[in-house]
Design a protein around this motif. Structure first.
Motif, PDB file in Angstrom:
ATOM      1  N   GLU A 127     -18.608  -3.549  -1.156  1.00  0.00           N
ATOM      2  CA  GLU A 127     -19.140  -3.689   0.199  1.00  0.00           C
ATOM      3  C   GLU A 127     -20.663  -3.597   0.206  1.00  0.00           C
ATOM      4  OE1 GLU A 127     -18.301  -1.973   4.671  1.00  0.00           O
ATOM      5  OE2 GLU A 127     -17.799  -0.712   2.968  1.00  0.00           O
TER       6      GLU A 127
ATOM      7  N   VAL B 145      -6.267   8.692  -0.041  1.00  0.00           N
ATOM      8  CA  VAL B 145      -6.848   7.645   0.812  1.00  0.00           C
ATOM      9  C   VAL B 145      -8.348   7.530   0.557  1.00  0.00           C
ATOM     10  CG1 VAL B 145      -7.376   7.007   3.202  1.00  0.00           C
ATOM     11  CG2 VAL B 145      -5.064   7.733   2.588  1.00  0.00           C
ATOM     12  N   HIS B 146      -9.031   8.671   0.434  1.00  0.00           N
ATOM     13  CA  HIS B 146     -10.469   8.635   0.145  1.00  0.00           C
ATOM     14  C   HIS B 146     -10.719   7.955  -1.198  1.00  0.00           C
ATOM     15  CE1 HIS B 146     -14.647   9.806  -0.024  1.00  0.00           C
ATOM     16  NE2 HIS B 146     -14.420  10.276  -1.232  1.00  0.00           N
TER      17      HIS B 146
ATOM     18  N   VAL C 195       0.836  -1.201   0.000  1.00  0.00           N
ATOM     19  CA  VAL C 195       0.000   0.000   0.000  1.00  0.00           C
ATOM     20  C   VAL C 195       0.875   1.257   0.000  1.00  0.00           C
ATOM     21  CG1 VAL C 195      -1.716   1.331   1.295  1.00  0.00           C
ATOM     22  CG2 VAL C 195      -1.988  -1.129   1.024  1.00  0.00           C
TER      23      VAL C 195
ATOM     24  N   PRO D  74     -14.278  -0.361  -3.934  1.00  0.00           N
ATOM     25  CA  PRO D  74     -14.538  -0.967  -2.617  1.00  0.00           C
ATOM     26  C   PRO D  74     -15.920  -0.665  -2.052  1.00  0.00           C
ATOM     27  CG  PRO D  74     -12.347  -0.044  -2.667  1.00  0.00           C
ATOM     28  CD  PRO D  74     -13.013   0.374  -3.941  1.00  0.00           C
ATOM     29  N   THR D  75     -16.404   0.548  -2.186  1.00  0.00           N
ATOM     30  CA  THR D  75     -17.717   0.863  -1.613  1.00  0.00           C
ATOM     31  C   THR D  75     -18.828   0.093  -2.326  1.00  0.00           C
ATOM     32  OG1 THR D  75     -17.797   2.841  -3.004  1.00  0.00           O
ATOM     33  CG2 THR D  75     -17.113   3.141  -0.723  1.00  0.00           C
TER      34      THR D  75
ATOM     35  N   TYR E  38       0.848   4.228  -2.724  1.00  0.00           N
ATOM     36  CA  TYR E  38       0.702   5.621  -2.297  1.00  0.00           C
ATOM     37  C   TYR E  38       1.803   6.489  -2.884  1.00  0.00           C
ATOM     38  CZ  TYR E  38       1.468   9.559   0.905  1.00  0.00           C
ATOM     39  OH  TYR E  38       1.701  10.794   1.433  1.00  0.00           O
TER      40      TYR E  38
ATOM     41  N   TYR F 290      -8.728   5.854  -2.811  1.00  0.00           N
ATOM     42  CA  TYR F 290      -8.312   4.455  -2.730  1.00  0.00           C
ATOM     43  C   TYR F 290      -9.392   3.604  -2.063  1.00  0.00           C
ATOM     44  CZ  TYR F 290      -5.324   0.406  -1.826  1.00  0.00           C
ATOM     45  OH  TYR F 290      -4.801  -0.858  -1.795  1.00  0.00           O
ATOM     46  N   ASN F 291     -10.021   4.126  -1.021  1.00  0.00           N
ATOM     47  CA  ASN F 291     -11.014   3.363  -0.270  1.00  0.00           C
ATOM     48  C   ASN F 291     -12.409   3.392  -0.866  1.00  0.00           C
ATOM     49  OD1 ASN F 291      -9.261   2.411   1.730  1.00  0.00           O
ATOM     50  ND2 ASN F 291      -9.473   4.281   2.911  1.00  0.00           N
ATOM     51  N   THR F 292     -12.676   4.334  -1.762  1.00  0.00           N
ATOM     52  CA  THR F 292     -14.047   4.441  -2.276  1.00  0.00           C
ATOM     53  C   THR F 292     -14.184   4.249  -3.777  1.00  0.00           C
ATOM     54  OG1 THR F 292     -13.868   6.845  -2.513  1.00  0.00           O
ATOM     55  CG2 THR F 292     -14.737   6.004  -0.417  1.00  0.00           C
TER      56      THR F 292
ATOM     57  N   HIS G 182     -10.140  -2.164  -7.721  1.00  0.00           N
ATOM     58  CA  HIS G 182      -9.223  -3.138  -7.142  1.00  0.00           C
ATOM     59  C   HIS G 182      -9.337  -4.472  -7.864  1.00  0.00           C
ATOM     60  CE1 HIS G 182      -8.000  -0.912  -3.475  1.00  0.00           C
ATOM     61  NE2 HIS G 182      -9.147  -0.294  -3.676  1.00  0.00           N
TER      62      HIS G 182
END
Length: 115
Positions: A94, A73-74, A44, A90-91, A48, A76-78, A82
Motif C-alpha cells: 500500500e 488479524v493485525h 479468509v 500489505p502495508t 484464520y 494478516y493485514n500488516t 500475500h
C-alpha cells in the motif's frame, strides 16, 4: 404463526429485502445458487482457522481466543506475505502504491521545506 424454520427464514429474507428497498439500498449478495459472494470470506476464514485457531489453540477462554484473533488479524493485514501482492506485506504494498500515484518531491540538501 410460522411453524417451520424454512418459513421463518423465508419471512426474514422478505423483510430484509423490503427494508433494503425502503432505505434505497441494494443488497450486496448474489443470486440464488450463486456461491461467488462467499468465496473470499470462506477463504479468509479457512486461513484464520488454520493459521490461528488450530496452530495456537486450544484456547481455555473466549478472551484468549479474542486476543489471538486480534493478533492474527493485525499480522494478516500488516506483515503476512500475500502471493497476490507478489509476496510483499500489505502495508508495504500500500505504501508503494501511494508513493507511485502521489510522488512527493524531496527537498535538496539545505533546501527549506514549506509546509
Amino acid at each position: 404463526m410460522l411453524q417451520r424454520p424454512f418459513e421463518l427464514a423465508q419471512y426474514v429474507a422478505l423483510r430484509y429485502t423490503e427494508r433494503l428497498a425502503d432505505a434505497g439500498a441494494l443488497a450486496s449478495i448474489g443470486t440464488v445458487g450463486d456461491a461467488y459472494d462467499n468465496a473470499l470470506a470462506e477463504s479468509v476464514i479457512g486461513l484464520y482457522k488454520t493459521e490461528c485457531v488450530r496452530l495456537d489453540g486450544p484456547f481455555k477462554t473466549v478472551d484468549e481466543l479474542e486476543l489471538a484473533t486480534l493478533s492474527w488479524v493485525h499480522w494478516y493485514n500488516t506483515a503476512r506475505l500475500h502471493s497476490a501482492l507478489g509476496y510483499v506485506p500489505p502495508t508495504e504494498y500500500e505504501d508503494d502504491h501511494y508513493r507511485q500515484i502521489n510522488p512527493r518531491q524531496q527537498p535538496l540538501p539545505g533546501q527549506l521545506i514549506v509546509h
